[in-house]
Every structure is written in structure tokens, then in C-alpha cells.
Design an enzyme around this catalytic site. Sequence first.
Site, PDB file in Angstrom:
ATOM      1  N   HIS A  67     -13.635  -2.132  -1.567  1.00 57.16           N
ATOM      2  CA  HIS A  67     -12.665  -1.985  -0.474  1.00 57.16           C
ATOM      3  C   HIS A  67     -13.194  -2.575   0.831  1.00 57.16           C
ATOM      4  O   HIS A  67     -12.996  -2.010   1.906  1.00 57.16           O
ATOM      5  CB  HIS A  67     -12.263  -0.524  -0.295  1.00 57.16           C
ATOM      6  CG  HIS A  67     -11.828   0.137  -1.548  1.00 57.16           C
ATOM      7  ND1 HIS A  67     -10.671  -0.209  -2.208  1.00 57.16           N
ATOM      8  CD2 HIS A  67     -12.423   1.084  -2.316  1.00 57.16           C
ATOM      9  CE1 HIS A  67     -10.567   0.513  -3.318  1.00 57.16           C
ATOM     10  NE2 HIS A  67     -11.612   1.289  -3.400  1.00 57.16           N
ATOM     11  N   LYS A  88      -8.120  -0.373  -9.297  1.00 53.50           N
ATOM     12  CA  LYS A  88      -8.868  -0.987  -8.189  1.00 53.50           C
ATOM     13  C   LYS A  88     -10.018  -0.082  -7.761  1.00 53.50           C
ATOM     14  O   LYS A  88      -9.856   1.131  -7.617  1.00 53.50           O
ATOM     15  CB  LYS A  88      -7.929  -1.218  -7.004  1.00 53.50           C
ATOM     16  CG  LYS A  88      -8.543  -1.961  -5.828  1.00 53.50           C
ATOM     17  CD  LYS A  88      -7.475  -2.259  -4.779  1.00 53.50           C
ATOM     18  CE  LYS A  88      -7.986  -3.172  -3.674  1.00 53.50           C
ATOM     19  NZ  LYS A  88      -8.963  -2.494  -2.801  1.00 53.50           N
ATOM     20  N   SER A 112       0.819  -1.211   0.000  1.00 49.42           N
ATOM     21  CA  SER A 112       0.000   0.000   0.000  1.00 49.42           C
ATOM     22  C   SER A 112       0.855   1.265   0.000  1.00 49.42           C
ATOM     23  O   SER A 112       1.923   1.317   0.618  1.00 49.42           O
ATOM     24  CB  SER A 112      -0.900   0.013   1.237  1.00 49.42           C
ATOM     25  OG  SER A 112      -1.573   1.249   1.365  1.00 49.42           O
ATOM     26  N   TYR A 151      -1.939   5.550  -4.618  1.00 48.82           N
ATOM     27  CA  TYR A 151      -2.919   6.632  -4.509  1.00 48.82           C
ATOM     28  C   TYR A 151      -2.353   7.855  -5.226  1.00 48.82           C
ATOM     29  O   TYR A 151      -1.184   8.225  -5.000  1.00 48.82           O
ATOM     30  CB  TYR A 151      -3.184   7.014  -3.051  1.00 48.82           C
ATOM     31  CG  TYR A 151      -4.025   6.047  -2.279  1.00 48.82           C
ATOM     32  CD1 TYR A 151      -5.358   5.806  -2.614  1.00 48.82           C
ATOM     33  CD2 TYR A 151      -3.500   5.376  -1.177  1.00 48.82           C
ATOM     34  CE1 TYR A 151      -6.136   4.924  -1.880  1.00 48.82           C
ATOM     35  CE2 TYR A 151      -4.269   4.490  -0.434  1.00 48.82           C
ATOM     36  CZ  TYR A 151      -5.580   4.273  -0.796  1.00 48.82           C
ATOM     37  OH  TYR A 151      -6.345   3.397  -0.067  1.00 48.82           O
ATOM     38  N   THR A 200      -5.718   2.856  -6.981  1.00 50.37           N
ATOM     39  CA  THR A 200      -7.026   3.007  -6.355  1.00 50.37           C
ATOM     40  C   THR A 200      -7.607   4.359  -6.759  1.00 50.37           C
ATOM     41  O   THR A 200      -6.980   5.396  -6.545  1.00 50.37           O
ATOM     42  CB  THR A 200      -6.915   2.919  -4.829  1.00 50.37           C
ATOM     43  OG1 THR A 200      -6.377   1.630  -4.481  1.00 50.37           O
ATOM     44  CG2 THR A 200      -8.263   3.082  -4.163  1.00 50.37           C
TER      45      THR A 200
END
Length: 371
Positions: free
Chosen positions: A268, A244, A121, A144, A170
Site C-alpha cells: 500500500h 490486495k 475505493s 474492505y 484489501t
Amino acid sequence: MSEKQQLLSPLNYIPADIQSAQDYEYLARRFIAAPNYEYIAGGSGRDQTLASNLAAFNKWAVCPRILCDVTKGHTGFNLLNREYAHPIFLAPVAYQKLAHPLGEIESARAAEAMQSCFISSTLATQSLETIAATGAEAKWFQLYFQPKLEATLDLVRRAETAGYSALVVTVDASIRMPSLGALRAQFKMPDECVAVNVQHYEINPSAEIAANESRIFQGAMREAPTWADLEWLISETNLPVIVKGVLHPVDALKLKNVGAAGIVVSNHGGRSLDGAPASLDCLAAIRAAVGDDYPVLFDSGIRSGLDIFKAIALGADAVLIGRLQVYALSVAGALGVAHMLRLLREELELCMAQTGCATLDDIRNTRLQSA
């Protein structure tokens, strides 16, 4: 848990009462502080979508088949020109030091031991370079978009240099309502849980909002990514870009057409829009929209190998494991996560054997029944 009860430290062995992958969820409360647990376990708002994710799997039944020779069975498959031993990947879960002092390092080690793919992440508590140095061969980086594109591009370049083989972008989490359970538990991010990948990037100061403007539309969503941002990103890297957070077939087809290498059907785990449909309920329509050969991954609500079987039967090529990863991490670190992955794979294989499915392609050709 009463105030007098003390949390257990992560174990260096597998507890005897773990008989299934989901057992880690039941045991994790003894290892994770109550506010942290509520943050991890909760979704957003009133947790309607979180509950829908779990319930969606119970809508489908799997019919056994008899006298099938599956002695040459396996769970291997090819995705993005790479062979994998099984379709069970570790989802990008932020702030894993909430569950274990070493956080993502332990999960990455487990992924390597179990021939899984670890997805790191952006909001990890260990740097993407440190995680890569654990030696995990199959690793992707979840991205992100940052307020400044140069920071986004720097993250991409760092991931490329560190040896990550794909980007998982994402795109639907620019704003969300926190879980009411976490709010009621007075959750506060601990000091040791720092998103180290982005802590040195300059953050744009909050723009002034006029009296007649919305703090949602003109405030929080001011820097949310757009289609143009995604197309820019795809043009800036040679890594495959997987998107995603896809629930609508029209979005899925557009992503395919603009050059995304694949998608993850995901809400999520109910942590985005509360009231969104269960990810599983969206899967078949998305697969029909993008065709048989386009990579479609899935997450949200998986607790067993049977769940994985159903997701693949409805169109997924592989699945991502989120909360179970963190629960197992809290109980026994890398050993726990590796054991959880092994249990999920064995549960999947058991279901395959009982339904006469020797390969994942056989599962894809299986018609589920309404329960």
C-alpha cells in the site's frame, strides 16, 4: 509553502513544466493543502517502507538491445478474459476530494479516456454508483470487509449491480500506524471528505476490553477478516476476487488454492506495516510460487514507465498507480490524470523500444541486471 502563499485551484490545462509523469509529484504541493499533502505523501510510522519502495527500483538496471524491429510493438494484453490496451491501472485511492472537489469522478473519467481500468475505493468520497455512472467501461471495486458481514455483502451486491467487473479485496490494512509526518502536520480529515459508500451502515459498537486484554489484539483486531471470511466472500459472488496486500509467497499460493482470481503484490505504498519489505523485492518470489499463468498485479513506488518495465520483468501482469494519480488529479483534474497515464505509457513504450521488447511478453522474458 508560507502561510501567505495561496493554493492554486485545479487547472484546465497541462502546465508547460510537466515533462514526465513524476513531475506531477513535484508540482502537487502548490495545489494540495500542506496537511493533506503530508497525509497523501506519507506512509506509516517513520516511512521506512515508503522509502524502501522507491529505492528498490534502483537495484535493477535494464540493458539496451540493438537492431531490433519493434515497428509492430504494442502494450496490449489479456487479463481475466478482457483485453486491455496497456497494463497501467488506477489504484484504489481513498478520499480523493483531498486533492480535487470532484474527487474520484475525475479520475474515473481519465481512466476511460486513456483506456485504463479504474479501481474504486470503498472509502471513496463519491458513491460507487456515481463513479460507475461516469461511463468508465473498465472498472473494479476495492472492498474492505465491514464489521458486519451483511454490510460487506451489501457492498458486493451494489458493485455487481453498478457494473463493476471484479472485486479487489484489501486484507492487510485492518490496523496501521499513521504517518508521523501527517501527525506532525496536524492532519484532520476535512468535513467534505466522507466515505459515502459506508456512511449509512450500522457500525458495531466498540467492545469492552478487559484490564488484562490488549487494545491491539483483543481490540482493533477483533473484527479483522480471516481466511474463512475470504472464502465466504468468494462463494457469495460470481465476480472474480483479487486479493490486495500480498507480500509472502506462501500467502500467494494459498490464495490461488482457495479460489482468488488474482493477487496484488502491495504494501500500500508503505501505508501498512512500517518496516515491511519493498513490494518490488517480493515480486519475483511470488511469481515463482504461483506460476506463470496466475494473474499478479503490482503497486507501491511506481513513478515512471521504466519502473513499470522493471515490475513486469520481475513478474507483474499489470501495475496500479496510486500517489501519482492523486498528484495529477490535484494539478489538472481528469485532464491531469489522463496526461499522467499517457506519459507513463509513452515512457514504458520508450523503454520497450530501446530494449527490443515489442510486447509485454517480451518484457516478461527480459532478465534485469543488478545495478
